[in-house]
Design an enzyme around this catalytic site. Structure first.
Site, PDB file in Angstrom:
ATOM      1  N   CYS A 139      78.449-122.077 -29.130  1.00 12.10           N
ATOM      2  CA  CYS A 139      79.018-122.608 -27.890  1.00 12.10           C
ATOM      3  C   CYS A 139      79.707-123.934 -28.208  1.00 12.10           C
ATOM      4  CB  CYS A 139      77.923-122.808 -26.844  1.00 12.10           C
ATOM      5  SG  CYS A 139      78.517-123.617 -25.328  1.00 12.10           S
ATOM      6  N   ASN A 173      87.015-123.146 -38.695  1.00 17.25           N
ATOM      7  CA  ASN A 173      87.718-122.039 -39.339  1.00 17.25           C
ATOM      8  C   ASN A 173      88.070-120.974 -38.309  1.00 17.25           C
ATOM      9  OD1 ASN A 173      88.465-120.529 -41.953  1.00 17.25           O
ATOM     10  ND2 ASN A 173      87.128-119.061 -40.917  1.00 17.25           N
ATOM     11  N   GLU A 174      89.359-120.670 -38.173  1.00 20.34           N
ATOM     12  CA  GLU A 174      89.840-119.572 -37.341  1.00 20.34           C
ATOM     13  C   GLU A 174      89.234-119.581 -35.941  1.00 20.34           C
ATOM     14  OE1 GLU A 174      89.220-115.964 -39.535  1.00 20.34           O
ATOM     15  OE2 GLU A 174      91.026-116.243 -40.726  1.00 20.34           O
ATOM     16  N   CYS A 182      82.790-118.257 -24.422  1.00 16.61           N
ATOM     17  CA  CYS A 182      81.369-118.459 -24.130  1.00 16.61           C
ATOM     18  C   CYS A 182      81.172-118.608 -22.628  1.00 16.61           C
ATOM     19  CB  CYS A 182      80.847-119.698 -24.857  1.00 16.61           C
ATOM     20  SG  CYS A 182      79.102-120.035 -24.534  1.00 16.61           S
ATOM     21  N   CYS A 188      79.280-124.181 -20.125  1.00 12.59           N
ATOM     22  CA  CYS A 188      80.645-123.661 -20.016  1.00 12.59           C
ATOM     23  C   CYS A 188      81.070-123.434 -18.569  1.00 12.59           C
ATOM     24  CB  CYS A 188      80.767-122.367 -20.818  1.00 12.59           C
ATOM     25  SG  CYS A 188      80.525-122.616 -22.584  1.00 12.59           S
ATOM     26  N   GLU A 329      94.815-119.291 -45.866  1.00 10.45           N
ATOM     27  CA  GLU A 329      94.283-118.072 -46.471  1.00 10.45           C
ATOM     28  C   GLU A 329      95.418-117.054 -46.536  1.00 10.45           C
ATOM     29  OE1 GLU A 329      90.749-116.551 -44.632  1.00 10.45           O
ATOM     30  OE2 GLU A 329      89.877-118.538 -44.319  1.00 10.45           O
ATOM     31  N   GLU A 378      81.688-110.281 -47.115  1.00 11.60           N
ATOM     32  CA  GLU A 378      83.096-109.982 -47.404  1.00 11.60           C
ATOM     33  C   GLU A 378      83.252-109.575 -48.871  1.00 11.60           C
ATOM     34  OE1 GLU A 378      85.397-112.729 -44.121  1.00 11.60           O
ATOM     35  OE2 GLU A 378      85.085-113.597 -46.105  1.00 11.60           O
ATOM     36  N   GLN A 379      82.519-108.537 -49.241  1.00 10.65           N
ATOM     37  CA  GLN A 379      82.457-108.138 -50.642  1.00 10.65           C
ATOM     38  C   GLN A 379      83.702-107.392 -51.117  1.00 10.65           C
ATOM     39  OE1 GLN A 379      78.660-106.094 -49.991  1.00 10.65           O
ATOM     40  NE2 GLN A 379      77.783-107.370 -51.594  1.00 10.65           N
TER      41      GLN A 379
END
Length: 712
Positions: A139, A173-174, A182, A188, A329, A378-379
């Site tokens: 949140c 990140n992103e 939320c 919120c 990225e 994330e292999q």
């Protein structure tokens, strides 16, 4: 402590001191193109870092991003910070001439924090709180979460804020990807209601503006207003849905501003950025960029596509007011979390995707990732180094690109992307078109227009509704669904002053509160376009059964699965296939260019042209095949007196960057066949050093960067 360990720490300390003493403080956009990778040294033994750093240096890597996901490694216990391992990593990288961008890691709280305060996690639309174990889903408004984030970011910034080996910061990140919607009732929902109070003042005004009397949804107290939570199969009323999306987007901007303030207090000569995921309806990029030095994004194209990533770069450049940006990225090969989600990239394709971003205005690329992850979630995301730690094909392709940029990158670093054509991107329109889970290819229209003008050798700017229109000769506003009086007036002034405006189906349908306009469509744009929309329809086959479950009777009338528009003017002959949507137009002060050719409305106008002041307005009433937009772009340029560039064949991307009197032309062939381009003038290929004839042949999967001979 062992003698060997003490010696190692002394060496690392010396390296840090030397780097701080001798390296000039970098700026966001240096004299060369930034070229790098996303690096996760914490996944591997400490001694591996020196091996990786040497391989990076050999590949021309200039920067790495560290720590975007690992809050726990720098704060393993509540209030106990450990930067020693990161100091050693940074010192080793700096020693090999590689500088660092640090992430704040705020979207992956440590397990100890989640255990102590599980309430920091977001609540979904069904009222269920998420749990620890993934990335994000926190949140952004929770004060407990923010307290811990503030402490962690301040500690990081205090430690590294004056380290010249660290050139910048990536906040989180992103955002917009990781559960940013939320619905927490404690933080919120009250914040949403306060936002509404500030906007509307009185509850009666909100009820009036939103027409809440409709369907019995009038509010008698602010506490009754929901935040768009789940309602089974029925959605909330349209004004609430749009305002909720604006709220969710504003939370991203607010959260970035919260962290940026902390970083500004403790850092010097280091940029602050954030990486949005590729173009989507989550987060208004134009607003998200405001707290930052510049906004960045992540680019994950799929094999066989190049138009969406080109548009993504144009939109990112627009969010930065025409300035350059970083791709934090960039796809480097395989793609997928627990299994593959796309095919293997053919040799040479990965560098082309990178070159495309540079062509469209980026000043740096970081490939994701350095080494494939043996663990985590994330292999199947390929790195430049395989599971076994050895370089793979992609490494050598990227190394070749790194050497090329080492030779020529400084020539066009910081160069601008001049354009006379603008695409007007309205997040309000995008969000309104998707209310209630509806689907409409708003971004797809942007991409097809962007591509059409680039095939005529032209750059395209992507701008928001508040931008200055006067610098452009053509403004294309696909499906400008939500229109304010101010925007309508400014568009009118643009056209009256000699500009050419292109509008498309479903424009002018909604007010800023997402209400249907109470005037003939296209609402505030009607006088400008010189038309009325008398009716509209989707262009798809109706269900093959009736509501009662019986098949349609033989001979009954069904709408076709598409339509065709036919030319009305000899100077623009031909037919084009229409699909998805059709506005049936009634000219009032406009001439007809095309009419529908099928169904009961055959013969009704589909595309019109009006004169307004010294300019022109085209209204395209249907979504059409790409060939139409290519032909429209050519005519619009003639009407607006825009000089086109070389004609670009299918499968080739083209962009121009300019610095001073030097013009750099980028040609990128994404096909498996040679492509030929004819252009005027004498040019020099920066990558090969050769003179380029007027007839340029592009080999399969290749890039050419040309500079005019006179200014080379």
């Amino acid at each position: 402590m062992s003698a060997a360990l003490r010696a190692g720490l002394c060496i690392c300390t010396l390296l840090i001191t030397l780097c701080n003493a001798t390296t000039a403080a970098p700026r966001p956009h240096s004299a060369a193109i930034e070229f790098g990778v996303d690096y996760y040294p914490e996944d591997w033994p400490a001694e591996r870092v020196s091996v990786d750093a040497r391989l990076m240096q050999q590949a021309g890597i200039r920067i790495v991003r560290l720590l975007d996901t690992n809050w726990e490694r720098t704060e393993p216990e509540d209030g106990h910070f450990d930067f020693s391992w990161l100091d050693r990593v940074i010192a080793t990288l700096n020693y090999h001439g590689i500088r660092v961008i640090l992430g704040t890691s705020s979207y992956v709280p440590p397990a100890w924090l989640a255990q102590k305060h599980p309430e920091i996690y977001a609540v979904n639309a069904e009222g269920v709180r998420y749990r620890w174990g993934g990335m994000g889903w926190v949140c952004l408004n929770n004060p407990i979460y923010r307290k811990y984030v503030a402490r962690h970011v301040a500690a990081l910034a205090t430690h590294y804020g004056h380290n010249s080996g660290v050139i910048g910061w990536q906040i989180d990140n992103e955002l917009g990807t990781w559960g940013y919607r939320c619905y927490d009732m404690k933080y919120c929902v009250p914040k949403f209601r306060e936002r509404l109070k500030a906007k509307f003042g009185a509850l009666n005004e909100l009820n009036r503006r939103w027409v809440t009397a409709s369907y019995g949804h009038r509010y008698s107290a602010w506490s009754q207003i929901p935040l768009n939570w789940k309602l089974g199969s029925e959605a909330h009323q349209a004004p609430l849905e749009l305002e909720a999306q604006r709220f969710f987007s504003s939370n991203i901007t607010d959260f970035l501003m919260f962290q940026a303030r902390i970083l500004h207090q403790h850092t010097k000569d280091q940029f602050i950025t954030h990486n949005m995921s590729g173009p989507s309806r989550d987060g208004n990029w134009f607003q998200v960029a405001k707290p930052l030095d510049f906004l960045s994004y992540d680019n994950y194209p799929t094999v066989g596509t190049f138009i969406p990533p080109g548009f993504g770069a144009d939109l990112m450049r627009g969010a930065n007011h025409g300035g350059s940006f970083l791709v934090m990225e960039e796809r480097s090969g395989y793609m997928g979390p627990y299994t593959l989600t796309d095919t293997l990239t053919p040799p040479g394709l990965v560098p082309l995707w990178g070159w495309q971003q540079l062509a469209h205005g980026a000043d740096g690329i970081l490939f994701f990732r350095w080494r494939m992850s043996a663990a985590g979630s994330e292999q199947y995301w390929q790195g430049l180094i395989d599971y076994d730690g050895n370089p793979n094909r992609i490494y050598y392709e990227i190394a070749k690109m790194g050497k090329q940029l080492g030779r020529v990158g400084e020539r066009f670093a910081g160069a601008r992307s001049p354009a006379h054509i603008a695409l007007l991107f309205s997040y309000d329109s995008l969000w309104a078109l998707h209310v209630g889970g509806a689907k409409f290819p708003y971004i797809g229209q942007m991409e097809v227009f962007d591509r059409a003008f680039r095939r005529h050798g032209l750059n395209v700017d992507v701008i928001d509704p508040g931008s200055d229109l006067g610098k452009y000769r053509v403004v294309v506003a696909p499906t400008l669904h939500v229109v304010s009086r101010n925007l309508a007036a400014r568009l009118g002034h643009f056209v009256a002053s000699g500009g050419v405006l292109v509008l498309t189906a479903r424009s002018g349908y909604k007010t800023m509160d997402n209400l249907g306009v109470q005037q003939p469509l296209p609402g505030l744009l009607g006088k400008l376009a010189g038309i009325r929309v008398s009716a509209f329809t989707i262009l798809q086959q109706l269900h093959s059964h009736s509501l009662l479950g019986f098949p349609p009777e033989a001979g009954t009338v069904l709408n076709s699965s598409g339509n065709v528009i036919s030319s009305e003017r000899a100077e623009w002959p031909g037919q084009y296939v229409a699909h998805i949507w059709a506005d049936l137009l009634q000219p009032e002060n406009a001439s007809v260019l095309f009419r529908y050719a099928k169904d009961f409305y055959a013969g009704r106008p589909a595309v019109t042209l009006s004169k307004f002041g010294r300019g022109k307005v085209v209204y395209v009433g249907a979504l059409l095949e790409p060939r139409f937009y290519l032909d429209l772009a050519a005519r619009v340029c003639r009407w607006a007196d825009v000089r086109t560039g070389p004609e670009i064949p299918e499968g080739v991307d083209y962009a121009v960057r300019r610095r001073g009197d030097r013009e750099f032309r980028f040609f990128i062939n994404f096909t498996s066949e040679p492509r030929r381009v004819r252009q005027i003038g004498e040019w020099h290929d920066l990558l090969t050093g050769e003179a380029v004839p007027s007839s340029l042949v592009l080999p399969p999967l290749s890039v050419r960067v040309l500079l005019d001979q006179e200014n080379r």
